[in-house]
Design a protein around this motif. Structure first.
Motif, PDB file in Angstrom:
ATOM      1  N   ALA D  38       0.925  -1.090   0.063  1.00  0.00           N
ATOM      2  CA  ALA D  38       0.075  -0.042  -0.005  1.00  0.00           C
ATOM      3  C   ALA D  38       0.922   1.245  -0.055  1.00  0.00           C
ATOM      4  CB  ALA D  38      -0.869   0.067   1.043  1.00  0.00           C
ATOM      5  N   VAL D  39       0.508   2.051  -0.949  1.00  0.00           N
ATOM      6  CA  VAL D  39       1.248   3.538  -1.055  1.00  0.00           C
ATOM      7  C   VAL D  39       0.341   4.471  -0.906  1.00  0.00           C
ATOM      8  CG1 VAL D  39       2.403   4.953  -2.540  1.00  0.00           C
ATOM      9  CG2 VAL D  39       3.142   2.620  -2.411  1.00  0.00           C
ATOM     10  N   ALA D  40       0.285   5.625  -0.135  1.00  0.00           N
ATOM     11  CA  ALA D  40      -0.384   6.773   0.147  1.00  0.00           C
ATOM     12  C   ALA D  40       0.222   7.680  -0.990  1.00  0.00           C
ATOM     13  CB  ALA D  40      -0.458   7.413   1.196  1.00  0.00           C
ATOM     14  N   ILE D  41      -0.520   8.163  -1.975  1.00  0.00           N
ATOM     15  CA  ILE D  41      -0.079   9.267  -2.829  1.00  0.00           C
ATOM     16  C   ILE D  41      -0.885  10.354  -3.201  1.00  0.00           C
ATOM     17  CG2 ILE D  41      -1.115   7.657  -4.900  1.00  0.00           C
ATOM     18  CD1 ILE D  41       1.663   8.692  -6.521  1.00  0.00           C
ATOM     19  N   THR D  42      -0.479  11.678  -3.522  1.00  0.00           N
ATOM     20  CA  THR D  42      -1.297  12.576  -3.913  1.00  0.00           C
ATOM     21  C   THR D  42      -2.062  12.376  -5.054  1.00  0.00           C
ATOM     22  OG1 THR D  42       0.554  13.842  -4.749  1.00  0.00           O
ATOM     23  CG2 THR D  42       0.110  14.502  -2.553  1.00  0.00           C
ATOM     24  N   ALA D  43      -3.412  13.132  -5.094  1.00  0.00           N
ATOM     25  CA  ALA D  43      -4.107  12.751  -6.215  1.00  0.00           C
ATOM     26  C   ALA D  43      -3.935  13.633  -7.587  1.00  0.00           C
ATOM     27  CB  ALA D  43      -5.507  13.090  -5.761  1.00  0.00           C
ATOM     28  N   SER D  44      -4.134  13.377  -8.637  1.00  0.00           N
ATOM     29  CA  SER D  44      -4.033  13.867  -9.700  1.00  0.00           C
ATOM     30  C   SER D  44      -5.063  15.316  -9.924  1.00  0.00           C
ATOM     31  CB  SER D  44      -4.463  12.868 -10.832  1.00  0.00           C
ATOM     32  OG  SER D  44      -4.627  13.584 -12.171  1.00  0.00           O
ATOM     33  N   GLY D  45      -4.147  16.196 -10.489  1.00  0.00           N
ATOM     34  CA  GLY D  45      -4.665  17.474 -11.049  1.00  0.00           C
ATOM     35  C   GLY D  45      -4.850  18.218  -9.561  1.00  0.00           C
ATOM     36  N   THR D  46      -4.665  17.977  -8.434  1.00  0.00           N
ATOM     37  CA  THR D  46      -4.818  18.516  -7.452  1.00  0.00           C
ATOM     38  C   THR D  46      -3.643  19.670  -7.096  1.00  0.00           C
ATOM     39  OG1 THR D  46      -3.761  17.120  -5.747  1.00  0.00           O
ATOM     40  CG2 THR D  46      -6.123  17.054  -6.053  1.00  0.00           C
ATOM     41  N   ASP D  47      -4.043  20.869  -6.453  1.00  0.00           N
ATOM     42  CA  ASP D  47      -2.628  21.752  -6.162  1.00  0.00           C
ATOM     43  C   ASP D  47      -1.939  21.221  -4.804  1.00  0.00           C
ATOM     44  OD1 ASP D  47      -1.329  23.966  -5.274  1.00  0.00           O
ATOM     45  OD2 ASP D  47      -2.552  25.418  -5.935  1.00  0.00           O
ATOM     46  N   LYS D  48      -0.651  20.762  -4.994  1.00  0.00           N
ATOM     47  CA  LYS D  48      -0.191  20.081  -3.933  1.00  0.00           C
ATOM     48  C   LYS D  48       0.570  21.267  -2.931  1.00  0.00           C
ATOM     49  CE  LYS D  48      -0.457  16.735  -6.913  1.00  0.00           C
ATOM     50  NZ  LYS D  48      -0.439  17.058  -8.642  1.00  0.00           N
ATOM     51  N   GLN D  49       0.084  22.441  -3.425  1.00  0.00           N
ATOM     52  CA  GLN D  49       0.735  23.430  -2.375  1.00  0.00           C
ATOM     53  C   GLN D  49      -0.480  23.770  -1.406  1.00  0.00           C
ATOM     54  OE1 GLN D  49       2.807  27.051  -5.158  1.00  0.00           O
ATOM     55  NE2 GLN D  49       0.994  26.154  -6.171  1.00  0.00           N
ATOM     56  N   ARG D  50      -1.376  23.175  -1.411  1.00  0.00           N
ATOM     57  CA  ARG D  50      -2.659  23.055  -0.476  1.00  0.00           C
ATOM     58  C   ARG D  50      -3.030  21.746   0.338  1.00  0.00           C
ATOM     59  NH1 ARG D  50      -6.818  26.410  -3.996  1.00  0.00           N
ATOM     60  NH2 ARG D  50      -4.999  28.165  -5.213  1.00  0.00           N
ATOM     61  N   VAL D  51      -3.355  21.840   1.598  1.00  0.00           N
ATOM     62  CA  VAL D  51      -3.767  20.586   2.128  1.00  0.00           C
ATOM     63  C   VAL D  51      -5.469  20.707   2.053  1.00  0.00           C
ATOM     64  CG1 VAL D  51      -3.945  19.492   4.204  1.00  0.00           C
ATOM     65  CG2 VAL D  51      -1.746  20.439   3.530  1.00  0.00           C
ATOM     66  N   ARG D  52      -6.053  19.853   1.402  1.00  0.00           N
ATOM     67  CA  ARG D  52      -7.458  19.647   1.264  1.00  0.00           C
ATOM     68  C   ARG D  52      -8.037  18.193   1.566  1.00  0.00           C
ATOM     69  NH1 ARG D  52      -8.549  24.110  -3.539  1.00  0.00           N
ATOM     70  NH2 ARG D  52      -7.028  22.559  -4.280  1.00  0.00           N
ATOM     71  N   PRO D  53      -9.170  17.987   1.824  1.00  0.00           N
ATOM     72  CA  PRO D  53      -9.828  16.595   1.969  1.00  0.00           C
ATOM     73  C   PRO D  53      -9.845  15.985   0.502  1.00  0.00           C
ATOM     74  CG  PRO D  53     -11.257  18.178   2.802  1.00  0.00           C
ATOM     75  CD  PRO D  53     -10.086  19.083   2.288  1.00  0.00           C
ATOM     76  N   HIS D  54      -9.324  14.878   0.543  1.00  0.00           N
ATOM     77  CA  HIS D  54      -9.625  13.781  -0.795  1.00  0.00           C
ATOM     78  C   HIS D  54      -8.660  14.273  -1.585  1.00  0.00           C
ATOM     79  CE1 HIS D  54     -13.584  13.160   1.104  1.00  0.00           C
ATOM     80  NE2 HIS D  54     -14.233  14.396   0.528  1.00  0.00           N
ATOM     81  N   ASP D  55      -7.459  14.766  -1.252  1.00  0.00           N
ATOM     82  CA  ASP D  55      -6.213  15.078  -2.182  1.00  0.00           C
ATOM     83  C   ASP D  55      -5.240  13.870  -2.020  1.00  0.00           C
ATOM     84  OD1 ASP D  55      -5.235  15.795   0.242  1.00  0.00           O
ATOM     85  OD2 ASP D  55      -4.785  18.005  -0.423  1.00  0.00           O
ATOM     86  N   VAL D  56      -5.536  12.742  -1.331  1.00  0.00           N
ATOM     87  CA  VAL D  56      -4.695  11.757  -1.126  1.00  0.00           C
ATOM     88  C   VAL D  56      -5.323  10.435  -1.620  1.00  0.00           C
ATOM     89  CG1 VAL D  56      -3.038  10.601   0.549  1.00  0.00           C
ATOM     90  CG2 VAL D  56      -3.223  13.027   0.596  1.00  0.00           C
ATOM     91  N   LEU D  57      -4.608   9.400  -2.132  1.00  0.00           N
ATOM     92  CA  LEU D  57      -5.470   8.125  -2.173  1.00  0.00           C
ATOM     93  C   LEU D  57      -4.590   7.153  -2.101  1.00  0.00           C
ATOM     94  CD1 LEU D  57      -6.054   7.265  -5.964  1.00  0.00           C
ATOM     95  CD2 LEU D  57      -4.843   9.232  -5.178  1.00  0.00           C
TER      96      LEU D  57
END
Lengths: 209, 209, 209, 209
Positions: D38-57
């Motif tokens: 299992a790997v936790a990774i930031t989601a496609s198309g999101t702005d990784k400069q910000r922390v928001r719900p649902h931006d990791v999968l």
């Protein structure tokens, strides 16, 4: 200076230097003299951009650990001690920056003259010339420390280690920080002058044209 | 403007300029005119990146200290006063940056034309050309202040001192800050244009290719 | 989007762009479309690095002021409106940077190809080439707005104004910000490639040697 | 590492890297290994400069989504998985910077030797030479992932993708960050050395003269 004050001052220096990107990749070491035979110094391998318990330790002027902390002294402790042995420094700051790695690449010393920032290094004479020693980055840290000891110039509060970084010091943490800032300003300026010197300029040239 | 307001405004300017690295190594001086014959100015030798008690003092337009504070006036106070004597400035800002040290190295003045940022300096004419005086960095501060006084151009809210820094001013602190920002932008842009001018470019060249 | 939401979003954009130094010297203008015939836009002459009352106003798509605020519309409002008239943009950002002033100096357009960042501009094709229009910085703002209107390419969310700055837009404030960030990255990269292209490099060369 | 800890660590990495401008225009991807498959990774198309719900999968090592979140995996997930499959990495960081786009433009690999920062990459030998693989930026992500898998050198915790960015990794998030910082320092330094190498320098030259 008490040990508690030293921890507080080191934390503040970490914050200031870390925010500028001068302590990347666990690089750099910061130390304060806190007595006739005691120096507080950041621990080996720690990220100096952060303040955490056990990331500072105490050594005597011979480099022996004199506290009970689990922290390991850095291999570069000897360079800090060379400064304390040769000068009246109360603080020594070592940082890696791209600019302090981009000057002094061919010489044994970096000569700087005719610049206002030399005043911040203690040179107020109009035709002052400061010669910053440039050491080779010996893998043998004992040899490097010895060469630092031999080449420190009491009139110049810093030296460069080629392809490595700068050491700067002062009577206290503030003075060391100001000397470091003046040196980094001059290194960046020298690098930019060297780049620009490739450009042929004619008298009367309008740069914005 | 009351003295309390002046302290508050100077603290705010320190914070803004300090965060940009424009006040390194105790360099720079900031002043505000607070009456017909009174100027509040940062004290000599202090770190203008920090706000601390006793780091501001009051002088009259002849440079005499007119408060009871222990602070010493800077040797550069005379340059601030030259601006207040020659112009309607309400604020004068002096900073050292690598870019303001990297332009104007050969000329008596730095000519800038055909750039949108000239509007921020008060020049809205399409073919406006601004000529920023460049002074030699005389060790004799009285001579430097006199030369500043003689060469200030009412149409240009700043001058350069070679291998030293820039002075910029305006009707109030905001105007002075905006003039300083416009000048620094132009200095950086000019330096970058000079560097790039070394590159031969053919018409139709695809930069990203 | 309500007017209150627009004020909040513009304040957030000011904070983000201001912290990067992209809004110096009262430069720049930010706008949001908040209805079929209404645009909220930053006011003329204000410092967009700060959030203050009365620094935003409402105009219709013909540029007429449609609120009661004391704020004056910027002379550059016409360029924002050209974008809203020609595209589906929900937000337009205009900033001055040294890098967006350092590319496109000879051409009518700046061609960029073979770079990953083009995907952030909506171009996912491997051999995509984006051609960013470069406008002359006409003093006559009406002429400049007309030229912007004529030259906007629906496939490219931005254009340059020579020796002035960039305009970038998107469906909403986030999209506009991401397009602006991608363009600025590419401008800086192109400038650095142009500089480096002066250096003769031999195959097998060891850069760190 | 629990999923909650992974979210917290990714948020912290976003904050650190975002503040440096390394995650502009929705670029970059950050991942953590949180179990054998299992790997936790930031989601496609999101702005990784910000922390928001649902931006990791969460994905398994074959790249299949293994959580119920609405987030989409990035097309670059395969490159992260190539690293986890080939090494003992606990964290992989991918960022775009102008400097990592400005080196390695002609070679299949970027050789770096004789620099103190190599120690931060695990190379303590005095004559250490590190060869950073440089991959072509194939539009076919499967091909790119396969080439990454094939060319990863266990002794070098990173690789470059030309005109795209860098991947760096380490045993945990801190180690990955320090490796990334060391690589970026070296890339910037190499670029600056290449620029400066255009300048003819004579022995005994006084740079500040």
């Amino acid at each position: 200076m008490s040990y508690e004050e030293a921890l507080h001052t080191l934390a503040s220096l970490k914050e200031v230097l870390g925010a500028r990107g001068w302590l990347r990749a666990t690089s750099g070491n910061l130390s304060l003299r806190i007595g006739p035979d005691a120096v507080a110094i950041t621990a080996s391998g720690t990220d100096k951009q952060r303040v955490r318990p056990h990331d500072v330790l105490l050594v005597d002027l011979a480099g022996r650990k004199i506290d009970e902390s689990p922290a390991r002294p850095s291999a570069e402790t000897g360079l800090h001690l060379a400064v304390y042995q040769r000068t009246d420094a109360g603080a020594v700051l070592h940082v890696h920056t791209v600019f302090n790695n981009s000057v002094g690449h061919h010489e044994d010393s970096l000569a700087i003259r005719d610049h206002e920032m030399l005043k911040a290094l203690g040179h107020w004479n109009e035709d002052a010339e400061v010669s910053v020693p440039v050491l080779r980055n010996w893998a043998d840290l004992q040899r490097l420390s010895q060469e630092a000891y031999d080449r420190i110039d009491p009139a110049v509060p810093g030296f460069l280690v080629r392809r490595h970084g700068v050491y700067a010091w002062g009577a206290d943490a503030d003075a060391a920080l100001h000397h470091l800032e003046a040196l980094e300003f001059l290194f960046e300026w020298i690098y930019y002058q060297e780049l620009r010197s490739t450009v042929a300029r004619e008298p009367g040239h309008v740069p914005g044209a």
